[in-house]
Design an enzyme around this catalytic site. Structure first.
Site, PDB file in Angstrom:
ATOM      1  N   LYS A  50       1.013  -1.002  -0.009  1.00  0.00           N
ATOM      2  CA  LYS A  50      -0.119   0.069   0.055  1.00  0.00           C
ATOM      3  C   LYS A  50       0.928   1.253   0.140  1.00  0.00           C
ATOM      4  O   LYS A  50       0.811   2.135  -0.858  1.00  0.00           O
ATOM      5  CB  LYS A  50      -1.044   0.040   1.364  1.00  0.00           C
ATOM      6  N   ARG A 105      -3.468   3.309   8.358  1.00  0.00           N
ATOM      7  CA  ARG A 105      -3.520   1.888   7.565  1.00  0.00           C
ATOM      8  C   ARG A 105      -2.544   1.138   7.543  1.00  0.00           C
ATOM      9  O   ARG A 105      -1.313   1.627   7.555  1.00  0.00           O
ATOM     10  CB  ARG A 105      -3.973   2.466   6.034  1.00  0.00           C
ATOM     11  N   GLY A 133      -8.324  -7.759   3.903  1.00  0.00           N
ATOM     12  CA  GLY A 133      -9.283  -7.935   4.914  1.00  0.00           C
ATOM     13  C   GLY A 133      -8.260  -8.480   6.263  1.00  0.00           C
ATOM     14  O   GLY A 133      -8.948  -8.548   7.427  1.00  0.00           O
ATOM     15  N   MET A 137      -5.718  -6.994   7.884  1.00  0.00           N
ATOM     16  CA  MET A 137      -5.405  -6.176   9.158  1.00  0.00           C
ATOM     17  C   MET A 137      -6.347  -4.725   8.820  1.00  0.00           C
ATOM     18  O   MET A 137      -6.053  -4.170   7.925  1.00  0.00           O
ATOM     19  CB  MET A 137      -3.825  -5.668   9.254  1.00  0.00           C
ATOM     20  N   ARG A 193      -3.370  -1.832  -6.528  1.00  0.00           N
ATOM     21  CA  ARG A 193      -2.518  -2.924  -6.098  1.00  0.00           C
ATOM     22  C   ARG A 193      -2.972  -3.799  -7.564  1.00  0.00           C
ATOM     23  O   ARG A 193      -3.891  -3.566  -8.284  1.00  0.00           O
ATOM     24  CB  ARG A 193      -2.738  -3.628  -5.111  1.00  0.00           C
ATOM     25  N   HIS A 238     -15.933  -9.484   0.295  1.00  0.00           N
ATOM     26  CA  HIS A 238     -14.715 -10.367   0.900  1.00  0.00           C
ATOM     27  C   HIS A 238     -14.929 -11.598  -0.150  1.00  0.00           C
ATOM     28  O   HIS A 238     -13.966 -12.409  -0.619  1.00  0.00           O
ATOM     29  CB  HIS A 238     -14.850 -10.602   2.354  1.00  0.00           C
ATOM     30  N   ARG A 256      -0.253 -47.595 -17.473  1.00  0.00           N
ATOM     31  CA  ARG A 256      -0.020 -48.718 -16.325  1.00  0.00           C
ATOM     32  C   ARG A 256      -1.115 -49.890 -17.036  1.00  0.00           C
ATOM     33  O   ARG A 256      -2.052 -49.496 -17.554  1.00  0.00           O
ATOM     34  CB  ARG A 256      -0.359 -48.204 -15.163  1.00  0.00           C
ATOM     35  N   ARG A 312       3.895 -49.659 -19.545  1.00  0.00           N
ATOM     36  CA  ARG A 312       4.810 -50.342 -18.691  1.00  0.00           C
ATOM     37  C   ARG A 312       4.195 -51.569 -18.392  1.00  0.00           C
ATOM     38  O   ARG A 312       3.417 -51.896 -18.202  1.00  0.00           O
ATOM     39  CB  ARG A 312       4.913 -49.482 -17.310  1.00  0.00           C
ATOM     40  N   GLU A 346      13.772 -46.108 -11.116  1.00  0.00           N
ATOM     41  CA  GLU A 346      13.244 -45.880  -9.853  1.00  0.00           C
ATOM     42  C   GLU A 346      13.925 -46.273  -8.958  1.00  0.00           C
ATOM     43  O   GLU A 346      13.496 -46.439  -7.558  1.00  0.00           O
ATOM     44  CB  GLU A 346      11.750 -46.349  -9.841  1.00  0.00           C
ATOM     45  N   SER A 369      12.707 -43.587 -18.086  1.00  0.00           N
ATOM     46  CA  SER A 369      11.837 -42.519 -17.543  1.00  0.00           C
ATOM     47  C   SER A 369      11.844 -42.655 -16.187  1.00  0.00           C
ATOM     48  O   SER A 369      11.775 -43.813 -15.589  1.00  0.00           O
ATOM     49  CB  SER A 369      10.549 -43.261 -17.979  1.00  0.00           C
ATOM     50  N   GLY A 426      10.734 -42.964 -12.544  1.00  0.00           N
ATOM     51  CA  GLY A 426       9.647 -42.969 -11.747  1.00  0.00           C
ATOM     52  C   GLY A 426       9.972 -42.373 -10.298  1.00  0.00           C
ATOM     53  O   GLY A 426      10.480 -43.217  -9.542  1.00  0.00           O
ATOM     54  N   THR A 427       9.784 -40.953 -10.228  1.00  0.00           N
ATOM     55  CA  THR A 427      10.169 -40.563  -9.181  1.00  0.00           C
ATOM     56  C   THR A 427       9.397 -40.808  -7.763  1.00  0.00           C
ATOM     57  O   THR A 427       9.955 -40.487  -6.666  1.00  0.00           O
ATOM     58  CB  THR A 427      10.258 -39.033  -9.178  1.00  0.00           C
ATOM     59  N   ASN A 428       8.249 -41.485  -7.864  1.00  0.00           N
ATOM     60  CA  ASN A 428       7.586 -41.712  -6.637  1.00  0.00           C
ATOM     61  C   ASN A 428       8.450 -42.928  -6.058  1.00  0.00           C
ATOM     62  O   ASN A 428       8.770 -42.635  -4.714  1.00  0.00           O
ATOM     63  CB  ASN A 428       6.110 -42.327  -6.972  1.00  0.00           C
ATOM     64  N   ASP A 429       8.552 -43.840  -6.800  1.00  0.00           N
ATOM     65  CA  ASP A 429       9.606 -44.982  -5.996  1.00  0.00           C
ATOM     66  C   ASP A 429      10.867 -44.601  -6.010  1.00  0.00           C
ATOM     67  O   ASP A 429      11.522 -44.974  -4.875  1.00  0.00           O
ATOM     68  CB  ASP A 429       9.655 -46.185  -6.885  1.00  0.00           C
ATOM     69  N   CYS A 433       8.020 -39.570 -15.166  1.00  0.00           N
ATOM     70  CA  CYS A 433       6.531 -39.945 -15.113  1.00  0.00           C
ATOM     71  C   CYS A 433       6.089 -40.100 -13.750  1.00  0.00           C
ATOM     72  O   CYS A 433       4.731 -40.476 -13.689  1.00  0.00           O
ATOM     73  CB  CYS A 433       6.296 -41.403 -15.746  1.00  0.00           C
ATOM     74  N   TYR A 475      11.330 -34.855 -21.820  1.00  0.00           N
ATOM     75  CA  TYR A 475      10.038 -34.699 -21.563  1.00  0.00           C
ATOM     76  C   TYR A 475       9.319 -34.940 -20.042  1.00  0.00           C
ATOM     77  O   TYR A 475      10.310 -35.809 -19.439  1.00  0.00           O
ATOM     78  CB  TYR A 475       8.986 -35.528 -22.579  1.00  0.00           C
TER      79      TYR A 475
HETATM   80  P1  ADP Z   1      -7.651  -2.345   3.249  1.00  0.00           P
HETATM   81  O1  ADP Z   1      -6.353  -2.563   3.527  1.00  0.00           O
HETATM   82  O2  ADP Z   1      -8.510  -3.447   4.076  1.00  0.00           O
HETATM   83  O3  ADP Z   1      -7.949  -2.114   2.018  1.00  0.00           O
HETATM   84  P2  ADP Z   1      -7.395   0.622   3.686  1.00  0.00           P
HETATM   85  O4  ADP Z   1      -6.238   0.927   4.271  1.00  0.00           O
HETATM   86  O5  ADP Z   1      -7.276   0.587   2.282  1.00  0.00           O
HETATM   87  O6  ADP Z   1      -7.896  -0.981   3.956  1.00  0.00           O
HETATM   88  O7  ADP Z   1      -8.448   1.377   4.296  1.00  0.00           O
HETATM   89  C1  ADP Z   1      -9.841   1.103   4.336  1.00  0.00           C
HETATM   90  C2  ADP Z   1     -10.816   2.011   3.579  1.00  0.00           C
HETATM   91  O8  ADP Z   1     -10.681   3.336   3.974  1.00  0.00           O
HETATM   92  C3  ADP Z   1     -10.763   2.102   1.993  1.00  0.00           C
HETATM   93  O9  ADP Z   1     -11.826   1.899   1.564  1.00  0.00           O
HETATM   94  C4  ADP Z   1      -9.715   3.192   1.964  1.00  0.00           C
HETATM   95  O10 ADP Z   1      -9.933   3.606   0.540  1.00  0.00           O
HETATM   96  C5  ADP Z   1     -10.319   4.078   2.808  1.00  0.00           C
HETATM   97  N1  ADP Z   1      -9.378   5.154   3.291  1.00  0.00           N
HETATM   98  C6  ADP Z   1      -8.475   4.965   3.868  1.00  0.00           C
HETATM   99  N2  ADP Z   1      -7.417   6.117   4.094  1.00  0.00           N
HETATM  100  C7  ADP Z   1      -8.437   7.109   3.550  1.00  0.00           C
HETATM  101  C8  ADP Z   1      -8.326   8.496   3.498  1.00  0.00           C
HETATM  102  N3  ADP Z   1      -7.085   9.099   4.138  1.00  0.00           N
HETATM  103  N4  ADP Z   1      -9.443   9.086   3.493  1.00  0.00           N
HETATM  104  C9  ADP Z   1     -10.477   8.613   2.849  1.00  0.00           C
HETATM  105  N5  ADP Z   1     -10.568   7.308   2.918  1.00  0.00           N
HETATM  106  C10 ADP Z   1      -9.608   6.502   3.379  1.00  0.00           C
HETATM  107 MG    MG Z   2      -7.718  -0.947   1.008  1.00  0.00          MG
HETATM  108 MG    MG Z   3      -9.904  -4.045   5.046  1.00  0.00          MG
END
Ligand code: ADP
Ligand code: MG
Ligand code: MG
Length: 866
Positions: free
Chosen positions: A22, A91, A100, A102, A331, A448, A554, A610, A737, A756, A758-761, A823, A843
């Protein structure tokens, strides 16, 4: 420690390890001039140091403070100021995206006094108090550890089924009071001092690296423990300032299909994660054209800039504050396999990337998804659609429904399940992993469930508002139907359709961009790719998937089917060679028929067959009851049969009377199998086809075995060919093998046309790990870090691999033209395929469904290693 804090723009996308994904990308976006609210990043090194020392490294506070001052100057606001308070977001952001895992905190800096400042300044009381209640809720949950649901309960009470935007200022103020009470009643304290808030929030982000969800996610995705997370502190912009404000998520291309068209969702008058959390049902990005044409135009520009600049599909966050657009994160977007392939191929056509890069971008394991099940089109016609949601992740799934992640984990032990939830959260991850498919009632394409589903390559239908779930009663209703736990449903993740009942799924075909990518891979790779197949049907499928021959057919199962086992048993209990020959004569036409089918399916391509491998007692019954039955059928005495069987029993069948040892002791078996193979080839060739049999001797360790068996095979083949006057191009080779075969390969290779592995055996005999028993301790070895991976899955390069290398070098020295393949299970695993490329095998051979994976992995091995 050196510099610990970096202002956005000081460093760019290359500094992910230090600033997290981020932070690095916020820096990059700042650099290229996108509208990013100012902010700074505390490095991942600080996190690891903090977690170890349990305190801030020296000088950190000073660095933070001077960066806060910078933010104050830029925003013309002051932290904790009563008239123009600075609000920030705190953040988390690790070097590897952990969706989701942290949680971030927004609106930090609000307290009983600054909220009034915001109220006066914005002349929007509702906004000020909405921000405050959000802040207390996030801070209470993430920093103070008060259960999220406690806040939600209060919120729901006030919402009374309305939208959050319907809450009045008065109601919001009451919510704030109740939130504070909840916190106090939990024995916690909500700090009023913004500096204290900030310190606590930073600590919480650092500590969240070790929370349970994060640890599970890391384990599931093989992310190391010592990476750490960065902390980003950023000036807030507000999407909840009214109906000319909003927040959304954009994908520069469609993450489900890969189509090159801006894709995204947004909500007006909303903040932060509202879109992802499914608070209200978001709108498709196209609608923004009407809601705010100016912002829409600007946003389209951002889509283009990001896609071109990163030369890959981006998943980004934006916020609109009173008609002004801000970008808050970008990202590389998660995508389905189908989208991954389409995007990579399109980007080559758009000249953004090279073919090689396109190939490197596809995770070989991921294309597995493309090769998997779809709903049988014929069945689909008569299937009853009971509901329709959003097609979040394609492929079809069949299973019994259940309503919690825990139940899914339980029931998945016994069969196929589909997890049905209102929405999913990170706690559900394990339940999702064991399910065939996921169905949610709420949430959009970026919820999510959708994101995780796509990541796992799992069929997923979200936002299916038609169904209403009653978790208490473990059922959902749709129109007048009630679907209870244990009932069968079928999902189509490509269309979003939900069907009642259990439907047949069929295998997909290869076409379009996938075909193009595979052709590119074929043009690059050096390794051939063959398949392990025992039946004409599997052979055909493998051929469709691009197999260039059969690397292992086989013959065992051919002796088990129906009537054959009886004849086989007759052969085994025969007292002399004559008796055996009589029984074998009956088996011959059956085997021949099998081989004809395979040769026809693989017309013009080599087929390695075989010779019989397993210990003979595997064909005989064990229980007295069955032995009695067999005795009656064979007209022999029970006692005699029983004795015969126990005389065949072995202490260690894996090292017993198997493989070529059978042929040495009973040459008539080898003779019969050769007759069947060559006979089948003659028949196919005579009718205009081209059979290319490669006869393979298993479990061989000594050159004397080789000369002995080779002669039997050659004599039998020659006799048949001369008699029929039909040419057959056949080869004779051996499976490698046993370690002894590897180190005497210079002698063996003179006797043979091909080897060939036979890497299991081979793995079993090199390690002395019994394949059938290793399951008991290998997982523990991995847990304790003694083994990095299971050597039965990923080739052990140091041990097994070294022997293979020795073998290849010895073999080629005395027989430069010898053909060498592999194989074992390893032939379809990308790391092992790379190794095979490196030691110069001709191969790899793997199961039909892994053929495209192997083609891609082989091309990647070439690109990576030249
Ligand atoms: P996550 O890693 O779970 O995506 P984020 O750090 O991106 O969490 O933040 C959660 C939400 O808050 C996101 O929708 C992000 O766009 C929003 N957000 C984060 N920082 C700001 C900010 N400075 N102003 C407005 N919205 C923000
Ligand atoms: Mg985010
Ligand atoms: Mg989140």
């Amino acid at each position: 420690m050196g510099k610990m804090v970096y202002f956005f723009g000081e460093k760019g996308k290359e500094s992910k390890p230090l600033l997290g994904g981020k932070g690095a990308n916020l820096g990059e976006m700042t650099k290229i001039g996108l509208p990013v609210p100012p902010g700074f990043t505390i490095s991942t090194q600080v996190c690891m140091d903090f977690l170890k020392e349990k305190k801030y490294p020296k000088g950190l506070e000073k660095e933070i403070n001077s960066n806060i001052e910078k933010l104050e100057k830029r925003s013309k606001r002051k932290f904790g100021d009563e008239r123009h308070p600075l609000l920030v977001s705190v953040r988390s952001g690790a070097p590897v995206s952990m969706p989701g895992m942290m949680d971030s905190i927004l609106n930090l800096g609000l307290n009983n006094r600054t909220v009034k400042g915001i109220e006066r300044e914005s002349k929007n009381s509702r906004f000020a108090w909405d921000s405050y209640r959000r802040f207390i809720q996030m801070f209470g949950d993430v920093v103070l550890g008060v259960e999220h649901s406690k806040f939600e309960k209060i919120l729901d009470k006030y919402k009374r089924g309305r939208n959050d935007t319907d809450l009045s200022t008065e109601e919001l103020k009451k919510i704030v009071e109740e939130y504070k009470k909840i916190i106090t009643s939990e024995g916690k304290r909500f700090p009023q001092d913004p500096r204290e808030q900030l310190k606590m929030a930073i600590d919480a982000v650092f500590n969240s690296w070790n929370n349970k969800r994060a640890r599970i996610y890391r384990k599931l995705h093989g992310i190391p423990e010592d990476v750490g997370t960065a902390v980003n502190i950023q000036v807030m912009v507000f999407g909840n300032l009214g109906w000319d404000s909003g927040t959304g998520v954009g994908f520069t291309r469609n993450p489900s299909t890969g189509e090159n068209k801006p894709y995204g969702e947004y909500l007006m008058n909303a903040q932060g994660e509202d879109v992802v959390a499914g608070i209200r049902t978001p709108k498709g990005i196209e609608e923004l054209r009407k809601d705010s044409p100016k912002v829409y135009q600007e946003l389209m520009k951002v889509y283009e800039i990001l896609d071109k600049h990163y030369r890959d599909m981006q998943d980004f966050e934006f916020t609109i504050e009173k008609g002004n657009l801000f970008t808050l994160q970008t990202r590389t977007g998660k995508r389905t396999a189908q989208a991954a392939v389409k995007i990579a191929v399109d980007m080559v056509k758009e000249k953004l990337i090279k073919k090689e890069e396109a190939i490197m971008r596809i995770e070989p394991e991921q294309i597995d998804q493309l090769l998997h099940k779809q709903l049988d089109p014929k069945e689909k016609e008569r299937a009853r659609v009971i509901a329709k949601g959003l097609p979040a992740s394609p492929g079809a799934a069949v299973g019994i429904v259940c309503f919690s992640a825990e139940r899914a984990e339980e029931l998945a032990k016994k069969g196929k399940v589909i997890l049905v939830r209102n929405e999913t959260s990170p706690e559900d991850i394990q339940g999702m992993a064991v399910s065939q498919g996921i169905l949610t009632a709420r949430g959009g394409m970026t919820s999510h469930a959708a994101v995780v589903g796509r990541g796992m390559g799992k069929c997923c239908v979200v936002g299916c508002g038609d169904i209403s779930i009653d978790e208490e009663k473990d059922m959902f209703t749709v129109r007048n139907l009630r679907i209870k736990e244990g009932d069968w449903i079928t999902l189509d993740g490509g269309t979003g359709e939900v069907f009642i009942g259990k439907f047949k799924l069929v295998d997909p075909e290869m076409r379009g961009e996938f075909q193009i990518l595979m052709n590119w891979a074929d043009g690059i790779r050096k390794l051939g790719v063959r398949t392990n197949a025992d039946t004409p049907k599997d052979s055909e499928r493998a051929r469709e998937f691009g197999s260039e021959g059969i690397g292992l057919a086989r013959t065992e199962h051919m002796f088990f089917e129906g009537e054959r086992i009886r004849t086989m048993r007759e052969m085994i209990i025969a007292d002399d060679s004559e008796g055996r020959r009589k029984a074998l004569a009956k088996l011959l036409p059956m085997q021949k028929k099998d081989f004809i089918g395979i040769f026809k399916a693989m017309n013009g391509l080599p087929v390695t067959i075989r010779l019989l491998d397993p210990p003979l007692h595997e064909f005989l019954p064990k229980e007295d009851k069955e032995v009695r039955k067999m005795a009656r059928e064979m007209r022999v005495k029970f006692k005699a049969l029983k004795n015969k069987i126990s005389s065949l029993a072995e202490f260690n069948p894996m090292l017993g009377f198997r493989g070529c040892r059978l042929g040495v002791v009973y040459p008539e078996i080898t003779e019969m199998q050769t007759d069947a193979i060559i006979g089948a080839a003659i028949e196919v060739n005579r009718s205009g086809g081209e059979a290319l049999p490669e006869i393979e001797i298993p479990v061989l360790s000594d050159v004397e075995e080789a000369t002995f068996l080779r002669k039997i095979i050659e004599d039998a083949a020659k006799k048949l060919i001369e008699k029929n006057r039909v040419k057959v191009n056949y080869k004779v080779g051996t499976m490698i093998e046993l370690p002894r075969a590897c180190v005497t390969a210079d002698k063996l290779s003179k006797e043979f046309d091909f080897f060939s592995f036979g890497t299991n055996d081979l793995t079993q005999t090199v390690y002395g790990f019994s394949r059938d028993d290793a399951g008991k301790f290998i997982p523990k070895y991995i847990e304790k870090g003694i083994l990095e991976t299971d050597p039965f899955q990923v080739i052990d390069r140091k041990g097994v691999g070294s022997l293979m290398k020795i073998c290849v070098n010895l073999a080629r020295k005395t027989n430069p033209r010898i053909e060498i393949g592999i194989c074992g299970e390893h032939g379809g695993e990308k790391n092992s395929i790379e190794f095979c490329h490196l030691i110069g095998l001709d191969y790899v051979s793997c199961s039909p469904f892994r053929v495209p994976i192997a083609r891609l992995a082989a091309a990647q091995a070439k690109i990576k290693n030249g």
